[in-house]
Scaffold this active site. Structure first.
Site, PDB file in Angstrom:
ATOM      1  N   ASP A  92       0.854  -1.189   0.000  1.00 57.45           N
ATOM      2  CA  ASP A  92       0.000   0.000   0.000  1.00 57.45           C
ATOM      3  C   ASP A  92       0.891   1.239   0.000  1.00 57.45           C
ATOM      4  O   ASP A  92       2.106   1.146   0.136  1.00 57.45           O
ATOM      5  CB  ASP A  92      -0.960  -0.008   1.189  1.00 57.45           C
ATOM      6  CG  ASP A  92      -0.239   0.002   2.523  1.00 57.45           C
ATOM      7  OD1 ASP A  92       0.975   0.239   2.550  1.00 57.45           O
ATOM      8  OD2 ASP A  92      -0.903  -0.236   3.549  1.00 57.45           O
ATOM      9  N   GLY A  94       0.951   3.889   2.028  1.00 56.64           N
ATOM     10  CA  GLY A  94       1.198   4.576   3.291  1.00 56.64           C
ATOM     11  C   GLY A  94       0.142   5.601   3.623  1.00 56.64           C
ATOM     12  O   GLY A  94       0.113   6.133   4.735  1.00 56.64           O
ATOM     13  N   ASP A 146      -2.596   8.372  -1.837  1.00 58.18           N
ATOM     14  CA  ASP A 146      -3.883   9.063  -1.871  1.00 58.18           C
ATOM     15  C   ASP A 146      -4.190   9.568  -0.486  1.00 58.18           C
ATOM     16  O   ASP A 146      -3.548   9.194   0.499  1.00 58.18           O
ATOM     17  CB  ASP A 146      -4.996   8.121  -2.350  1.00 58.18           C
ATOM     18  CG  ASP A 146      -5.193   6.942  -1.396  1.00 58.18           C
ATOM     19  OD1 ASP A 146      -4.195   6.502  -0.784  1.00 58.18           O
ATOM     20  OD2 ASP A 146      -6.330   6.459  -1.253  1.00 58.18           O
ATOM     21  N   GLY A 222     -11.098   4.176   0.459  1.00 60.60           N
ATOM     22  CA  GLY A 222     -12.022   4.970   1.237  1.00 60.60           C
ATOM     23  C   GLY A 222     -13.270   4.234   1.662  1.00 60.60           C
ATOM     24  O   GLY A 222     -14.312   4.862   1.921  1.00 60.60           O
ATOM     25  N   ASP A 272      -8.276  -7.438   0.239  1.00 58.79           N
ATOM     26  CA  ASP A 272      -7.398  -7.647   1.385  1.00 58.79           C
ATOM     27  C   ASP A 272      -8.133  -7.176   2.619  1.00 58.79           C
ATOM     28  O   ASP A 272      -9.029  -6.324   2.544  1.00 58.79           O
ATOM     29  CB  ASP A 272      -6.088  -6.864   1.240  1.00 58.79           C
ATOM     30  CG  ASP A 272      -6.257  -5.404   1.638  1.00 58.79           C
ATOM     31  OD1 ASP A 272      -5.829  -5.051   2.753  1.00 58.79           O
ATOM     32  OD2 ASP A 272      -6.829  -4.620   0.852  1.00 58.79           O
ATOM     33  N   CYS A 310     -13.661 -28.494   7.322  1.00 58.02           N
ATOM     34  CA  CYS A 310     -12.452 -27.806   6.883  1.00 58.02           C
ATOM     35  C   CYS A 310     -11.265 -28.758   6.757  1.00 58.02           C
ATOM     36  O   CYS A 310     -11.106 -29.686   7.559  1.00 58.02           O
ATOM     37  CB  CYS A 310     -12.129 -26.687   7.867  1.00 58.02           C
ATOM     38  SG  CYS A 310     -10.688 -25.694   7.422  1.00 58.02           S
ATOM     39  N   CYS A 312      -8.005 -27.527   6.700  1.00 61.83           N
ATOM     40  CA  CYS A 312      -6.782 -26.851   7.120  1.00 61.83           C
ATOM     41  C   CYS A 312      -6.048 -27.672   8.176  1.00 61.83           C
ATOM     42  O   CYS A 312      -6.601 -28.608   8.766  1.00 61.83           O
ATOM     43  CB  CYS A 312      -7.097 -25.455   7.648  1.00 61.83           C
ATOM     44  SG  CYS A 312      -7.701 -25.394   9.362  1.00 61.83           S
ATOM     45  N   CYS A 315      -7.778 -27.918  11.601  1.00 66.11           N
ATOM     46  CA  CYS A 315      -8.992 -28.730  11.659  1.00 66.11           C
ATOM     47  C   CYS A 315      -8.777 -30.183  11.255  1.00 66.11           C
ATOM     48  O   CYS A 315      -9.467 -31.085  11.749  1.00 66.11           O
ATOM     49  CB  CYS A 315     -10.063 -28.128  10.749  1.00 66.11           C
ATOM     50  SG  CYS A 315     -10.712 -26.550  11.321  1.00 66.11           S
ATOM     51  N   HIS A 354      -6.371 -21.377  10.417  1.00 61.20           N
ATOM     52  CA  HIS A 354      -7.743 -21.732  10.026  1.00 61.20           C
ATOM     53  C   HIS A 354      -8.441 -20.597   9.290  1.00 61.20           C
ATOM     54  O   HIS A 354      -9.024 -20.803   8.213  1.00 61.20           O
ATOM     55  CB  HIS A 354      -8.581 -22.132  11.235  1.00 61.20           C
ATOM     56  CG  HIS A 354     -10.029 -22.234  10.890  1.00 61.20           C
ATOM     57  ND1 HIS A 354     -10.551 -23.323  10.210  1.00 61.20           N
ATOM     58  CD2 HIS A 354     -11.058 -21.345  11.035  1.00 61.20           C
ATOM     59  CE1 HIS A 354     -11.838 -23.114   9.976  1.00 61.20           C
ATOM     60  NE2 HIS A 354     -12.166 -21.914  10.462  1.00 61.20           N
TER      61      HIS A 354
END
Length: 390
Positions: A92, A94, A146, A222, A272, A310, A312, A315, A354
């Site tokens: 990003d 900053g 920005d 934003g 994200d 799950c 993962c 799990c 998880h």
């Protein structure tokens, strides 16, 4: 370098399936990007990120500039070798972190003056400085600097005039970011960021001006800045699908599993959010059948894993066989509850694995539904499963 291929579209919505090629690899979209603020995704070994299918992660320009500093990262040739992650990285600009400093910073046309939260040093961030930092970081996707338009400040909701002034300055900063990025001959890709607060016509003006600058990709910023959920959803429904179809679209800082599924329907390719990792550390776990609060006393003796469906490591263990299919190698809710009550570091490590696996697997399922032409059915099934409760 950036190329984007549009592989499939959903006739009932703006959802699309794509493939993004960057200098450090290929990213299948729609995608969720785990957040690695200081050059690491909290609580997760890089090997675990590979195993759960993370294709691209984030780094934070502001915090990496503060620590370890540019000289250290430069000596490693950039973030990839420094943090031993050799797939794509997005950094990003900053801007959000500077905005969050509140009274510690002063925004001017030239840039932002602020006191370092680390040692109090007086510092200055401008579009040019942000591009210089991100060039040293050598991230595959660079974000323009920005001004993150707040929803409200000290109880005062941002007015249309305030949102316009902020948006127009972000556009001027976009042009400066692009000019500096090109001067530095950065070989990666720069994204512009659409601003405009909660006003659709300002979003449209920002979008059109950025498209005229011809960035390789675009983000919607934003949002997730304190606004009510329905306001965020309104902007999400308005803006992404109006961006160029042949370029990737990124919705910044969003969000819940429901936000991701609806965001894809609105034309978003990239997401994200710190939510899966932060919530994991605070005992809130995402599952196919709703959210689970592992700190609740009812889990003290529960032999089930976090999510019986799950695969993962938390799990299903190393076998990858879920509880529902007869697997018994995963960790029980009782054990994870115990670790949390004792403050053992393994607890947030397992819950983070998880939650990130859940998010990344959700995106895999979305891509599969788009490939098969069944996104409408997927959305209906997803909503029904999440409403069922666990």
């Amino acid at each position: 370098m950036l190329t984007f291929e549009l592989l499939a579209t959903d006739p009932a919505s703006h959802a699309r399936r794509g493939r993004l090629t960057l200098n450090h690899g290929v990213v299948e979209t729609p995608i969720f990007m785990p957040v690695g603020t200081y050059g690491t995704v909290k609580g997760v070994m890089p090997r675990s990120l590979h195993e759960m299918g993370a294709q691209i992660i984030l780094g934070n320009t502001f915090h990496l500039w503060m620590r370890p500093g540019l000289d250290v990262v430069r000596s490693f040739g950039g973030l990839h070798r420094f943090e031993q992650w050799h797939r794509p990285i997005l950094t990003d600009s900053g801007g959000f972190q500077v905005w969050s400093l509140g009274a510690m910073r002063k925004i001017t046309e030239e840039g932002v003056h602020f006191a370092s939260p680390v040692n109090g040093d007086k510092l200055f961030m401008s579009p040019e400085v942000s591009m210089q930092i991100q060039t040293v970081l050598n991230s595959d996707i660079v974000m323009q600097l920005d001004e993150c338009t707040p929803y409200e400040t000290s109880g005062h909701v941002t007015t249309e005039a305030e949102a316009r002034a902020s948006m127009e300055m972000s556009l001027r900063w976009a042009a400066r970011s692009k000019a500096e990025f090109e001067r530095l001959e950065n070989p990666n890709a720069l994204f512009g960021i659409v601003q405009g607060g909660m006003f659709e016509h300002l979003r449209q003006e920002s979008l059109e001006a950025l498209v005229a600058m011809d960035f390789p990709g675009y983000a919607v910023g934003g949002v997730s800045v304190g606004e009510p959920k329905d306001e965020m959803r309104r902007i999400m429904a308005h803006t992404p699908h109006r961006l160029p179809a042949h370029k990737p679209r990124y919705l910044m800082g969003v969000g819940t599993p429901e936000d991701l599924v609806e965001g894809v329907a609105c034309g978003v390719d990239m997401f994200d959010c710190v939510m899966p990792t932060r919530n994991a550390r605070n005992g809130t776990l995402f599952t196919r059948y709703g959210d689970l609060k592992i700190r609740n006393a009812r889990h003290k003796t529960d032999p089930q894993p976090i999510d019986p469906s799950c695969t993962c490591y938390a799990c299903a263990g190393a076998s990858g066989v879920p509880w529902e299919a007869g697997g018994r190698e995963g960790f029980s809710r009782a054990y994870v509850h115990h670790l949390d009550r004792c403050g053992e570091m393994l607890g947030p490590m397992l819950t983070t694995v998880h939650n990130l696996h859940y998010y990344l697997n959700l995106m895999r399922e979305i891509r599969a539904a788009l490939d098969a032409g069944g996104y409408t059915e997927f959305r209906q099934r997803f909503a029904a499963d999440r409403a069922r409760g666990i």
